[in-house]
Write a protein that holds these residues in place. Structure first.
Motif, PDB file in Angstrom:
ATOM      1  N   THR A  95       0.828  -1.205   0.000  1.00  0.00           N
ATOM      2  CA  THR A  95       0.000   0.000   0.000  1.00  0.00           C
ATOM      3  C   THR A  95       0.861   1.253   0.000  1.00  0.00           C
ATOM      4  OG1 THR A  95      -1.804  -1.127   1.155  1.00  0.00           O
ATOM      5  CG2 THR A  95      -1.757   1.272   1.295  1.00  0.00           C
ATOM      6  N   VAL A  96       1.806   1.302   0.913  1.00  0.00           N
ATOM      7  CA  VAL A  96       2.643   2.491   1.067  1.00  0.00           C
ATOM      8  C   VAL A  96       3.550   2.700  -0.139  1.00  0.00           C
ATOM      9  CG1 VAL A  96       4.497   3.484   2.476  1.00  0.00           C
ATOM     10  CG2 VAL A  96       2.535   2.422   3.581  1.00  0.00           C
ATOM     11  N   ALA A  97       4.116   1.622  -0.668  1.00  0.00           N
ATOM     12  CA  ALA A  97       5.093   1.742  -1.748  1.00  0.00           C
ATOM     13  C   ALA A  97       4.469   1.836  -3.141  1.00  0.00           C
ATOM     14  CB  ALA A  97       6.054   0.553  -1.713  1.00  0.00           C
ATOM     15  N   ILE A  98       3.267   1.279  -3.324  1.00  0.00           N
ATOM     16  CA  ILE A  98       2.722   1.192  -4.681  1.00  0.00           C
ATOM     17  C   ILE A  98       1.359   1.858  -4.812  1.00  0.00           C
ATOM     18  CG2 ILE A  98       2.011  -0.394  -6.512  1.00  0.00           C
ATOM     19  CD1 ILE A  98       4.145  -2.361  -5.230  1.00  0.00           C
ATOM     20  N   ASN A  99       0.366   1.400  -4.051  1.00  0.00           N
ATOM     21  CA  ASN A  99      -0.992   1.893  -4.262  1.00  0.00           C
ATOM     22  C   ASN A  99      -1.167   3.366  -3.886  1.00  0.00           C
ATOM     23  OD1 ASN A  99      -1.354  -1.249  -3.878  1.00  0.00           O
ATOM     24  ND2 ASN A  99      -3.073  -0.495  -5.091  1.00  0.00           N
ATOM     25  N   VAL A 100      -0.622   3.780  -2.757  1.00  0.00           N
ATOM     26  CA  VAL A 100      -0.772   5.190  -2.364  1.00  0.00           C
ATOM     27  C   VAL A 100      -0.070   6.130  -3.346  1.00  0.00           C
ATOM     28  CG1 VAL A 100      -0.189   6.909  -0.595  1.00  0.00           C
ATOM     29  CG2 VAL A 100      -1.284   4.757   0.059  1.00  0.00           C
ATOM     30  N   PRO A 101       1.165   5.850  -3.769  1.00  0.00           N
ATOM     31  CA  PRO A 101       1.764   6.738  -4.778  1.00  0.00           C
ATOM     32  C   PRO A 101       0.947   6.801  -6.074  1.00  0.00           C
ATOM     33  CG  PRO A 101       3.482   5.444  -3.739  1.00  0.00           C
ATOM     34  CD  PRO A 101       2.165   4.890  -3.253  1.00  0.00           C
ATOM     35  N   MET A 102       0.343   5.689  -6.457  1.00  0.00           N
ATOM     36  CA  MET A 102      -0.508   5.713  -7.648  1.00  0.00           C
ATOM     37  C   MET A 102      -1.759   6.554  -7.392  1.00  0.00           C
ATOM     38  SD  MET A 102      -0.190   1.829  -9.045  1.00  0.00           S
ATOM     39  CE  MET A 102      -1.265   2.164 -10.415  1.00  0.00           C
ATOM     40  N   ASN A 103      -2.329   6.432  -6.201  1.00  0.00           N
ATOM     41  CA  ASN A 103      -3.476   7.276  -5.854  1.00  0.00           C
ATOM     42  C   ASN A 103      -3.097   8.755  -5.916  1.00  0.00           C
ATOM     43  OD1 ASN A 103      -4.938   4.956  -5.358  1.00  0.00           O
ATOM     44  ND2 ASN A 103      -4.791   5.107  -3.133  1.00  0.00           N
ATOM     45  N   ASN A 104      -1.925   9.068  -5.410  1.00  0.00           N
ATOM     46  CA  ASN A 104      -1.450  10.462  -5.436  1.00  0.00           C
ATOM     47  C   ASN A 104      -1.246  10.946  -6.869  1.00  0.00           C
ATOM     48  OD1 ASN A 104      -1.529  10.470  -2.643  1.00  0.00           O
ATOM     49  ND2 ASN A 104       0.657  10.065  -2.418  1.00  0.00           N
ATOM     50  N   ALA A 105      -0.730  10.077  -7.721  1.00  0.00           N
ATOM     51  CA  ALA A 105      -0.533  10.443  -9.128  1.00  0.00           C
ATOM     52  C   ALA A 105      -1.875  10.658  -9.825  1.00  0.00           C
ATOM     53  CB  ALA A 105       0.282   9.370  -9.848  1.00  0.00           C
ATOM     54  N   LEU A 106      -2.845   9.804  -9.534  1.00  0.00           N
ATOM     55  CA  LEU A 106      -4.177   9.986 -10.105  1.00  0.00           C
ATOM     56  C   LEU A 106      -4.785  11.300  -9.628  1.00  0.00           C
ATOM     57  CD1 LEU A 106      -6.370   8.503 -11.860  1.00  0.00           C
ATOM     58  CD2 LEU A 106      -7.395   7.859  -9.666  1.00  0.00           C
ATOM     59  N   ASP A 107      -4.615  11.583  -8.349  1.00  0.00           N
ATOM     60  CA  ASP A 107      -5.154  12.818  -7.775  1.00  0.00           C
ATOM     61  C   ASP A 107      -4.495  14.048  -8.396  1.00  0.00           C
ATOM     62  OD1 ASP A 107      -6.934  14.084  -5.859  1.00  0.00           O
ATOM     63  OD2 ASP A 107      -5.113  14.675  -4.784  1.00  0.00           O
ATOM     64  N   ALA A 108      -3.217  13.953  -8.668  1.00  0.00           N
ATOM     65  CA  ALA A 108      -2.478  15.081  -9.246  1.00  0.00           C
ATOM     66  C   ALA A 108      -2.702  15.218 -10.754  1.00  0.00           C
ATOM     67  CB  ALA A 108      -0.986  14.926  -8.966  1.00  0.00           C
ATOM     68  N   GLY A 109      -3.351  14.219 -11.352  1.00  0.00           N
ATOM     69  CA  GLY A 109      -3.580  14.262 -12.786  1.00  0.00           C
ATOM     70  C   GLY A 109      -2.374  13.869 -13.613  1.00  0.00           C
ATOM     71  N   THR A 110      -1.405  13.200 -12.993  1.00  0.00           N
ATOM     72  CA  THR A 110      -0.196  12.794 -13.714  1.00  0.00           C
ATOM     73  C   THR A 110      -0.235  11.331 -14.162  1.00  0.00           C
ATOM     74  OG1 THR A 110       0.945  12.278 -11.639  1.00  0.00           O
ATOM     75  CG2 THR A 110       1.241  14.509 -12.536  1.00  0.00           C
ATOM     76  N   MET A 111      -1.348  10.638 -13.872  1.00  0.00           N
ATOM     77  CA  MET A 111      -1.499   9.256 -14.310  1.00  0.00           C
ATOM     78  C   MET A 111      -2.909   9.084 -14.871  1.00  0.00           C
ATOM     79  SD  MET A 111      -0.903   5.758 -12.131  1.00  0.00           S
ATOM     80  CE  MET A 111       0.617   5.080 -12.759  1.00  0.00           C
TER      81      MET A 111
END
Length: 145
Positions: A95-111
């Motif tokens: 969660t900490v290493a993969i899913n949360v950073p992806m969530n943050n990228a989705l939130d930032a509009g970079t993914m």
């Protein structure tokens, strides 16, 4: 001891169920709508899921297993300690290493959704399997008390 072991079982079951529900229903449901709608919905989910109930289950599962393992006698202790380790690596670390950073990228509009959804779901399924394995380990530990 038995009460703590049962709390450990419930926490692991709740976390496994949460992750399972995402992989089996939430993500397929979001994949069935337009990507912009899916992204907006997932951003909302990611914000709303950060609540005390999630943290009780997410952090409580490995900690309860660890505490039960430290307090139990062998051979039960080893099953609970194994559950704590599997949960810590397969759920917490993923969660900490993969899913949360992806969530943050989705939130930032970079993914984009097309990149986010398959990878996020794969890793969420890894978390599900780890939590189910931890749940089984806790169950076996309970039989050894």
């Amino acid at each position: 001891m038995l009460i703590l072991a049962l709390v450990t079982l419930v926490l692991h079951g709740a976390l496994a169920g949460l992750f399972y529900a995402f992989s089996m229903s939430v993500m397929p449901g979001l994949n069935a709508v337009e990507p912009a709608q899916a992204e907006a919905a997932m951003r909302s989910v990611n914000r709303k899921i950060l609540n005390p109930w999630l943290f009780v289950v997410f952090i409580g599962s490995p900690l309860a297993a660890l505490a039960t393992g430290l307090l139990a006698d062998a051979p039960a202790a080893w099953w609970f300690l194994a559950a704590a380790a599997v949960n810590a690596v397969g759920s917490f670390l993923a969660t900490v290493a993969i899913n949360v950073p992806m969530n943050n990228a989705l939130d930032a509009g970079t993914m984009a959704w097309k990149d986010y959804s398959p990878r996020w779901t794969t890793w969420n399924t890894v978390r599900t399997v780890a939590c189910l394995a931890s749940l089984v380990l806790v169950g076996v530990g309970l039989t050894q008390l």
